[in-house]
Design a protein around this motif. Structure first.
Motif, mmCIF file in Angstrom:
data_model
loop_
_atom_site.group_PDB
_atom_site.id
_atom_site.type_symbol
_atom_site.label_atom_id
_atom_site.label_comp_id
_atom_site.label_asym_id
_atom_site.label_seq_id
_atom_site.Cartn_x
_atom_site.Cartn_y
_atom_site.Cartn_z
ATOM 1 N N MET A 1 0.965 -1.322 -0.281
ATOM 2 C CA MET A 1 0.046 0.276 -0.053
ATOM 3 C C MET A 1 0.733 1.480 -0.113
ATOM 4 N N SER A 2 0.346 2.105 -0.641
ATOM 5 C CA SER A 2 1.257 3.350 -0.965
ATOM 6 C C SER A 2 0.754 4.344 -0.172
ATOM 7 N N LEU A 3 1.629 5.706 -0.065
ATOM 8 C CA LEU A 3 1.127 6.482 0.612
ATOM 9 C C LEU A 3 0.154 7.483 0.240
ATOM 10 N N GLU A 4 -1.015 7.818 0.793
ATOM 11 C CA GLU A 4 -2.018 8.512 0.740
ATOM 12 C C GLU A 4 -1.778 10.078 0.450
ATOM 13 N N SER A 5 -2.438 10.767 -0.818
ATOM 14 C CA SER A 5 -1.837 12.000 -1.070
ATOM 15 C C SER A 5 -3.718 12.925 -1.177
ATOM 16 N N LYS A 6 -3.330 14.303 -0.649
ATOM 17 C CA LYS A 6 -4.520 14.981 -0.612
ATOM 18 C C LYS A 6 -4.445 16.194 -1.141
ATOM 19 N N THR A 7 -5.223 16.626 -2.236
ATOM 20 C CA THR A 7 -5.361 18.219 -2.871
ATOM 21 C C THR A 7 -6.769 18.661 -2.452
ATOM 22 N N TYR A 8 -7.134 20.111 -3.014
ATOM 23 C CA TYR A 8 -7.975 20.368 -3.508
ATOM 24 C C TYR A 8 -8.073 21.429 -3.906
ATOM 25 N N ILE A 19 -7.988 12.625 -3.189
ATOM 26 C CA ILE A 19 -7.469 12.016 -2.142
ATOM 27 C C ILE A 19 -6.568 10.515 -2.886
ATOM 28 N N GLY A 20 -5.808 10.260 -2.750
ATOM 29 C CA GLY A 20 -5.440 8.600 -4.059
ATOM 30 C C GLY A 20 -4.021 9.034 -3.613
ATOM 31 N N THR A 21 -4.005 7.453 -4.194
ATOM 32 C CA THR A 21 -2.205 7.132 -4.181
ATOM 33 C C THR A 21 -1.494 7.014 -5.153
ATOM 34 N N LYS A 22 -1.193 5.483 -5.972
ATOM 35 C CA LYS A 22 -0.286 5.701 -6.819
ATOM 36 C C LYS A 22 -1.268 4.626 -7.817
ATOM 37 N N GLU A 23 -2.222 3.875 -6.978
ATOM 38 C CA GLU A 23 -3.285 2.916 -7.380
ATOM 39 C C GLU A 23 -4.128 3.825 -7.704
ATOM 40 N N GLY A 24 -4.387 5.144 -7.480
ATOM 41 C CA GLY A 24 -5.550 6.162 -7.974
ATOM 42 C C GLY A 24 -6.516 6.208 -7.690
ATOM 43 N N ILE A 38 -6.012 27.468 -0.301
ATOM 44 C CA ILE A 38 -5.939 25.834 -1.896
ATOM 45 C C ILE A 38 -4.177 25.680 -2.228
ATOM 46 N N SER A 39 -3.794 25.169 -1.959
ATOM 47 C CA SER A 39 -1.879 24.848 -2.303
ATOM 48 C C SER A 39 -1.312 24.366 -3.526
ATOM 49 N N GLU A 40 -0.676 25.321 -4.019
ATOM 50 C CA GLU A 40 -0.378 25.001 -5.541
ATOM 51 C C GLU A 40 0.255 23.847 -5.579
ATOM 52 N N ASN A 41 0.838 23.564 -4.272
ATOM 53 C CA ASN A 41 1.925 22.144 -5.112
ATOM 54 C C ASN A 41 1.417 21.118 -4.930
ATOM 55 N N VAL A 42 0.519 20.297 -6.199
ATOM 56 C CA VAL A 42 -0.137 19.185 -6.328
ATOM 57 C C VAL A 42 0.250 17.821 -6.159
ATOM 58 N N PRO A 43 0.187 17.309 -5.102
ATOM 59 C CA PRO A 43 1.140 16.158 -5.185
ATOM 60 C C PRO A 43 1.072 15.255 -6.562
ATOM 61 N N GLU A 44 1.422 14.658 -7.476
ATOM 62 C CA GLU A 44 2.352 13.692 -8.569
ATOM 63 C C GLU A 44 0.627 13.122 -9.065
ATOM 64 N N VAL A 45 0.958 12.285 -7.756
ATOM 65 C CA VAL A 45 -0.007 10.916 -7.808
ATOM 66 C C VAL A 45 -1.133 12.217 -8.413
ATOM 67 N N LEU A 46 -1.446 13.132 -8.206
ATOM 68 C CA LEU A 46 -2.821 13.843 -7.686
ATOM 69 C C LEU A 46 -3.070 14.911 -9.348
ATOM 70 N N GLN A 47 -2.441 15.152 -9.985
ATOM 71 C CA GLN A 47 -2.135 15.868 -10.634
ATOM 72 C C GLN A 47 -3.111 16.089 -12.244
ATOM 73 N N GLU A 48 -3.241 14.818 -12.712
ATOM 74 C CA GLU A 48 -4.100 14.399 -13.693
ATOM 75 C C GLU A 48 -5.216 14.267 -13.072
#
Length: 162
Positions: A1-8, A19-24, A38-48
């Motif tokens: 299980m990979s680390l969860e990322s979050k953005t808004y 919220i997501g991980t590299k699994e989706g 709301i942060s400008e720095n979006v985790p890579e796994v959530l950019q798309e």
């Protein structure tokens, strides 16, 4: 299980938490109590997913292609998969959804699974309406359901006179 990322994402109908991980993506929900910046720095796994949601709300995107990873029971996952098959600009009734599921008697359980949909907008539970066209049940609020259905051309925008 990979680390969860979050953005808004700030949308015309409120802030979405993604919220997501590299699994989706595992969760997209409206946050009525959001008070942060709301942060400008979006985790890579959530950019798309963020890019596509922006295109949906502010441009003309009609379909999503980023990877989903919702968490739920086998029953819920089957209901959510069927929801994902409802095309942009189309709606079905709860009874039609039960027919597609293959069990008319499961209508209440199916409606309950719709209400537990963890991926708002993308898994389009807002496209399920009452048999006579009434807007019933939406975890994000009926006013948001109405906005989404108007955006997608499923119902006509109501003019308000002051």
């Amino acid at each position: 299980m990979s680390l969860e990322s979050k953005t808004y994402l700030k949308t015309p109908i409120g802030v979405l938490e993604i919220i997501g991980t590299k699994e989706g993506v595992s969760s997209i929900i409206f946050k009525d109590d959001f008070e942060g910046k709301i942060s400008e720095n979006v985790p890579e796994v959530l950019q798309e997913s963020l890019k596509q949601l922006k295109e949906y709300f502010f441009e003309d995107r009609k379909e999503f292609s980023f990877k989903l990873n919702p968490k739920g029971t086998d029953f819920q996952l089957k209901v959510w998969k069927l929801l994902s098959e409802i095309s942009y600009g189309k709606s079905i009734s709860y009874s039609e959804q039960s027919e597609r599921f293959g069990d008319l008697k499961a209508i209440r359980a199916i409606a309950s699974a719709n209400g537990k949909n963890p991926i708002s907008v993308v898994i389009p539970c807002h496209r399920v309406i009452g048999k006579s066209g009434e807007l019933t049940g939406y975890a994000g609020g009926i006013w948001r359901k109405k906005w989404l259905l108007e955006k997608e051309g499923i119902i006509e925008k109501q003019m308000t006179l002051f």
